[in-house]
Design an enzyme around this catalytic site. Structure first.
Site, PDB file in Angstrom:
ATOM      1  CB  VAL A 593      -0.957  -0.027   1.214  1.00 54.23           C
ATOM      2  CG1 VAL A 593      -1.704   1.297   1.325  1.00 54.23           C
ATOM      3  CG2 VAL A 593      -1.933  -1.181   1.087  1.00 54.23           C
ATOM      4  CB  CYS A 594       4.018   2.178   1.702  1.00 51.97           C
ATOM      5  SG  CYS A 594       5.073   0.791   1.262  1.00 51.97           S
ATOM      6  CB  THR A 595       4.718   0.594  -3.373  1.00 44.30           C
ATOM      7  OG1 THR A 595       5.791   0.132  -2.579  1.00 44.30           O
ATOM      8  CG2 THR A 595       5.172   0.792  -4.800  1.00 44.30           C
ATOM      9  CG  HIS A 598       2.594   7.457   0.304  1.00 44.86           C
ATOM     10  ND1 HIS A 598       1.590   8.383   0.250  1.00 44.86           N
ATOM     11  CD2 HIS A 598       2.411   6.749   1.447  1.00 44.86           C
ATOM     12  CE1 HIS A 598       0.819   8.261   1.330  1.00 44.86           C
ATOM     13  NE2 HIS A 598       1.299   7.276   2.064  1.00 44.86           N
TER      14      HIS A 598
END
Length: 904
Positions: A593-595, A598
Site C-alpha cells: 500500500v505504501c508503494t 506514495h
C-alpha cells in the site's frame, strides 16, 4: 495497390482484445480492405473464418468445384447435405454469419486481370501450379499482394509476394519504449539521464520527447537517433543551443518502418528463401510439392493413399526437377531426401483439420500484414510438416486398403491414418476444460476428426462462464443471439451441428477444489484424456494436477497476442505440467500500500492504486447532480493536490537519509501537486466519471454534458482540505468501524447504496473512464509516462490481448498431438511442444523432457512424478516420516508406485 482509407468506426467492444494486438489504425485499414480467396476446402475455410472474425472489409469467395466427401474432414462450413454443391455457394451464408459487418460475396467466373484490380490481397489455396503462376504474375505486375497456401496430408506450404517495395510500418508487436526523464544536459551531444534504470533502449533507436519543462525545443521534435552509454545515459544529439532543462518530460521510442522486397512466384519457385536452421529439410519439401504438382498435371489426380507405386513416381519426378538456385543464382548441388519425399507422397491425398487450422491461421495473419503494414511478413516461403504423427517404425504404417475412401465425412483423414485409427478416435472420451477462444477451436477440431463420435465415446465440455459480445471476434461457435448464455452449452450445440454424430455433454461447473465431488474418481475413470484451454496459470496448474493424479494425458495451450504455446503431457512418457513460478506469482501479486499510495514508479502502480479497497465516512448524502460534482471535485483535490502536499511536508524534495542519500531517489520519484484546470480534458474527465459513479451509487441521474460541467465547475470553489463529506480511513480498526456504524444508523431510513461492480467491457458506464483519468493524473503527479485509456483498461481489467489467428494455430498444434496420444503407445521422441510468434515469424517445436527419476538413498527402487503409492486396505494412515521408516524395515517388493499427490 494502396489500401483505401475507411471512415467506418471500429467496433471497439467487439474487437477489444484484437485492438490490443493490432491497434486502431491497423484495424481501420483492415475494415477498408477487399480480399479475394480462391479455394474453399478445409484450408480455405480456415482462412475465411479467421479473416471474417477479424473484421476484414470485404471477402470474395471463389470455388466453383463441387463438394465431395473428403472435404468434410476439414471444411466445417460444409455438411453431407452440401455434396455436389459448389463449395463457395454452400459456404457463403455460414461464413457471412460469423460477422455481419463483413461483406461476403461469391465470384463464379475465372480469375482475370480486371477482377484482380478490385482487391488489395489475393489468396489461392489448394490450387494447381499453373493457376498459381498465372495469378501470381498478374498480381505482381498490378501491385496486388499475393499468397499461396496449401496442405497435402501432414505437410503444409505458404508463399507470399507483397511486391518489390513493401513498407512495414510497425515491424514488431512490442509497445514503443517510454521512460521518465531525470535531466538533460546542454551540449553536443546532450546527455539524457533517465529516472529509472533497466530500460531497453538500444543504439540508433529513434526517440521523441514530450512534457519537458525548460528545454521545450525537444517537445514534439522529429525522431532523433540515440547512443546508449555505458552508464545507461543516452546521447540524444546536439542540445547546445537549446533552453536550459528544468524538469519533467517523457522520452518515447519511435518505431522505424522497414522495407521488404519480394520476388514473383515464377522466380521464387526456383530460388526459395527458407529459415536457415531448416533450410535443407524445407528445400526437400519444396521439391516434394513441385513433384506433386507435376504428378497431378500428368495424371489428373493426386497419388492414391499409401500407394507405393504412385509414391515412387513422385520421387522420380522430384529427381528430374530443375535444380534449385542459391541466393546468387548458382545451382544448389545437394542430394534429395528421397525417403522424405516418398513419405510426403504416400500421405498427400489426405485432408486434415489440424493442418488446415495451422496453415490457415498463418496465411490469415499474413493477409493482415499485407493490408495493415503491421508486423514483418514472411520471407516468402514457409514449410511446415507434422510427419512425426506417423509411426516411427515402418511396420505400423497404414496399408492402402485401410486408407481407401469409404464415402464418409472422415475420408480425408482416413487417407492418412486408416479406418482402424478412425474407429479408435470414435471410442475416445475426452474432457475439454474451457469453452473460450481456444476451447471453441478445439471443439471444432474434435468434431471434424470424429473424436468421441462413436456410441461408446464422447466429449465433455466444462466452462462456468457466459458469452459476452467481446468474445465474438475469436470464439466462432458463438453468435450475437447467444450473448448471456453459458459458453459450454452453446459450444456443445454448435459442435453437434458440425458433426451430428458427436456425443458432447456440457457442464457449467468450474473444475476446481470446490467441485471434486463432481469431477471425482467416477468421472475421471471414464475419461481417456483432457484438453485444457484456460486463461490463468492457477487454473492450468490445478487441472494438470488432476491429470497427474488420475494418470490422464493432458493437451494444453495458451496465447497472448500473436504468441502461442501448445504442450502435451503423457503419463510416464513426458514430464508433467509445471506453471512458471513467475507466472503464478504475478497472478497473486499484491502491491504494498505504501508503494501504491506514495511512491509509484510504473504506470501499473498508478492504475492499481485505484483497485485497493477504501473505507470512507460519508456524512451527507447527495441530493442533486451538483452535489455529486462537488464531491467529485473535492475528491480530485484530495487525491492529486492535498495528499501530495501532505506527503511533501513529511518528505521534502531535499530530504536526506541518515546514510547521506536523497530520500527521493532511485525508484522513489518526487511528486508534485496538480492544480485543477477544467480546461484540461483529463481533469474534466475525472470529475465527470467520478460524479456519475457517485450518482449511480446513490440512485441519482447523471450527466454526459461536458460543456455544462465546465460551466458548473467555474462556479464551484475548491475545498482547501478535501471534500467535506469524504475522509479516507484505514481498512481496519475499532474506531473506524464505530464511525461507520454511526453513519449507517443515520442512513437507516434512506434508500440503500447501490454497489457498483467493475465492468471493463461496457464503455458507457464510466468505469474505465474513471480508472484511465485517475491513472493519468497520478502519473502526472509522479512524472511517469501515463497509460492511455486502452492501456488502463487492459491493466485494470487484466485483459489478455488475443487474436483469432493465434488461437486457431495453437488448437491445430494440439490436434496433431491428439493423433499421437490416441494412436497408442508412442516413444518420447514422437511428441512435440510448440511455440509460435506470428508477428515475428518464429515457429519452434521440440521434444518434451522425460519425467525426472526420483530415488531415495535408503530404498532400492525408483519412481517419477507419475507414480503414486497406494496404502493397502486395512492399514492405518501414515505420516511421511512413519511411512519412510516402515519402508526401510519392510522388505516389500517395489510396486508400481501410486504416490499420494502430496508426496509426488
Amino acid at each position: 495497390m494502396t489500401v483505401p482509407e475507411t471512415s467506418k468506426l471500429v467496433d471497439e467492444e467487439l474487437y477489444s482484445r484484437q485492438l490490443y494486438v493490432l491497434d486502431l489504425p491497423a484495424m481501420q485499414k483492415i475494415q477498408g480492405a477487399k480480399v479475394l480467396l480462391s479455394g474453399l476446402q478445409g484450408l480455405g475455410a480456415e482462412v475465411a473464418k479467421n479473416l471474417v472474425l477479424m473484421g476484414v472489409g470485404s471477402l470474395t469467395l471463389h470455388d466453383p468445384h463441387p463438394t465431395c466427401w473428403s472435404d468434410l474432414a476439414a471444411q466445417f462450413f460444409l455438411s453431407e447435405q452440401d455434396l455436389e454443391r459448389s463449395r463457395a455457394e454452400a459456404s457463403q451464408e455460414l461464413v457471412a454469419k460469423l460477422n455481419r459487418a463483413v461483406q461476403v460475396c461469391i465470384h463464379t467466373g475465372d480469375i482475370t486481370k480486371e477482377l484482380l484490380l478490385d482487391f488489395q490481397v489475393v489468396v489461392l489455396t489448394t490450387s494447381k501450379l499453373e493457376e498459381q503462376l498465372k495469378v501470381g504474375t498478374l498480381c505482381h505486375k498490378l501491385g496486388v499482394c499475393f499468397l499461396v497456401a496449401d496442405t497435402r496430408g501432414l505437410v503444409g506450404q505458404l508463399f507470399c509476394d507483397f511486391g518489390e517495395d513493401f513498407t512495414v510500418q510497425d515491424p514488431t508487436e512490442a509497445e514503443p519504449l517510454t521512460a521518465a526523464i531525470q535531466h538533460i544536459s546542454q551540449g553536443s551531444p546532450g546527455i539524457l539521464t533517465l529516472k529509472t534504470e533497466a530500460q531497453n533502449f538500444c543504439d540508433v533507436d529513434l526517440v521523441t520527447f514530450s512534457g519537458i519543462e525548460g528545454m521545450v525545443e525537444l517537445n514534439g521534435c522529429d525522431p532523433r537517433p540515440i547512443h546508449v552509454r555505458e552508464d545507461g545515459t543516452l546521447e540524444i544529439g546536439d542540445t547546445a543551443n537549446f533552453s536550459c532543462y528544468l524538469s519533467g518530460g517523457i522520452v518515447t521510442e519511435v518505431k522505424r518502418p522497414k522495407t521488404v522486397s519480394h520476388k514473383p512466384l515464377d522466380v521464387a519457385l526456383l530460388q526459395p528463401h527458407v529459415v536457415a536452421g531448416e533450410a535443407y529439410h524445407a528445400r526437400c519439401l519444396h521439391q516434394a510439392f513441385r513433384a506433386l504438382h507435376q504428378f497431378q498435371h500428368l495424371h489428373g489426380r493426386l497419388p492414391q493413399p499409401w500407394d507405393p507405386v504412385d509414391a515412387a513416381m513422385v520421387v522420380g519426378l522430384a529427381r528430374s526437377l530443375e535444380p534449385l538456385k542459391g541466393t546468387g543464382g548458382e545451382p544448389l548441388e545437394e542430394p534429395l531426401d528421397e525417403a522424405l519425399v516418398q513419405t510426403v507422397a504416400l500421405s498427400s491425398a489426405g485432408s486434415l483439420s489440424p493442418m488446415a487450422a495451422i496453415m490457415g491461421a498463418v496465411a490469415a495473419q499474413e493477409v493482415l500484414k499485407a493490408i495493415s503494414g503491421k508486423f514483418m511478413p514472411l520471407d516468402q516461403w514457409l514449410y511446415f510438416d507434422a510427419l512425426d504423427c506417423l509411426p516411427e517404425d515402418g511396420e505400423h504404417l497404414p496399408k492402402p486398403e485401410d486408407c481407401a475412401p469409404r464415402h464418409c465425412r472422415y475420408d480425408g483423414q482416413i487417407a492418412v491414418f486408416g479406418a482402424g485409427f478412425q474407429e479408435k478416435l470414435s471410442r475416445q472420451h475426452y474432457l475439454l476444460v474451457g469453452a473460450g477462444a481456444i476451447g471453441c477451436e478445439l471443439l471444432k477440431g474434435f468434431a471434424l476428426v470424429g473424436l468421441g463420435a462413436g456410441t461408446s465415446g464422447g466429449v465433455t465440455v466444462a466452462d462456468m462462464d457466459h458469452i459476452e459480445r467481446s468474445n465474438l471476434s475469436r470464439q466462432f461457435l458463438f453468435s450475437t443471439v447467444d450473448i448471456g448464455r453459458p459458453k459450454a452449452e452453446v459450444a456443445a450445440e454448435a459442435a453437434r451441428r458440425l458433426n451430428s454424430d458427436l456425443q458432447v455433454t456440457a457442464l457449467t461447473y468450474p473444475l476446481d477444489p470446490t467441485t471434486e465431488h463432481i469431477y471425482g474418481n467416477n468421472f475421471f475413470s471414464r475419461v481417456d484424456g483432457v484438453a485444457a484451454a484456460l486463461d490463468s496459470f492457477q487454473a492450468r496448474h490445478y487441472v494438470a494436477a488432476r491429470c497427474t493424479h488420475y494418470l490422464k494425458p493432458l493437451l494444453e495451450a495458451g496465447t497472448q497476442g500473436t504468441s502461442g504455446d501448445a504442450s502435451v503431457f503423457v503419463p510416464w512418457v513426458t514430464e508433467t505440467y509445471r506453471a512458471p513460478a513467475s507466472a503464478l506469482a504475478s497472478e497473486n501479486a499484491t502491491y504494498p500500500v505504501c508503494t501504491l499510495r506514495h511512491f509509484p514508479s510504473t504506470v501499473e502502480h498508478t492504475v492499481l492504486t485505484l483497485l485497493q479497497e477504501a473505507l470512507g465516512v460519508l456524512r451527507e448524502r447527495p441530493q442533486t447532480w451538483q452535489d455529486c460534482v462537488v464531491w467529485a471535485l473535492g475528491h480530485w483535490q484530495l487525491c492529486f493536490h492535498n495528499s501530495i502536499i501532505q506527503l511533501l511536508n513529511r518528505f521534502p524534495p531535499d530530504k536526506v537519509l541518515e546514510d547521506g542519500t536523497l530520500f527521493w531517489s532511485g525508484s522513489k520519484q518526487c511528486p508534485k501537486p496538480l492544480e485543477f484546470d477544467a480546461s484540461q480534458d483529463t481533469h474534466l474527465l475525472y470529475v465527470l466519471a467520478a460524479a456519475n459513479l457517485y450518482a449511480q451509487m446513490h440512485g441519482l441521474p447523471g450527466s454526459r454534458d461536458q460543456t455544462a460541467l465546465r460551466e458548473l465547475l467555474k462556479s464551484l470553489l475548491l475545498p482547501k482540505v478535501g471534500p467535506k463529506n469524504f475522509h479516507p480511513l484505514p481498512l481496519t480498526g475499532p474506531e473506524q468501524l464505530k464511525k461507520l456504524h454511526k453513519v449507517l444508523e443515520v442512513w437507516s431510513g434512506s434508500p440503500p447504496l447501490k454497489p457498483l461492480k467493475f465492468e471493463k467491457d461496457n464503455d458507457s458506464n464510466f468505469h474505465v473512464d474513471f480508472v484511465a483519468a485517475a491513472a493519468s493524473l497520478r502519473a502526472q503527479n509522479y512524472g511517469i509516462p501515463p497509460a492511455n485509456r486502452a492501456q488502463s483498461k487492459r491493466i485494470v481489467g487484466q485483459i489478455i490481448p488475443a487474436i483469432a489467428t493465434t488461437t486457431a494455430a495453437v488448437a491445430g498444434l494440439l490436434g496433431l498431438e491428439l493423433y499421437k496420444v490416441v494412436g497408442g503407445p508412442r516413444p518420447l521422441s514422437a511428441f512435440r511442444h510448440s511455440r509460435l510468434h506470428l508477428a515475428e515469424n518464429r515457429f519452434n517445436r521440440w521434444v518434451p523432457c522425460a519425467p525426472a527419476i526420483q530415488k531415495c538413498h535408503h530404498l532400492t527402487w525408483t519412481w517419477t512424478c507419475w507414480d503414486c503409492l497406494k496404502v493397502p486396505a486395512g492399514q492405518p494412515e501414515r505420516t511421511l516420516k512413519s511411512l519412510l521408516a516402515h519402508l526401510q524395515v519392510s522388505p516389500i517388493p517395489p510396486p508400481r508406485l501410486q504416490v499420494w499427490p502430496s508426496l509426488a
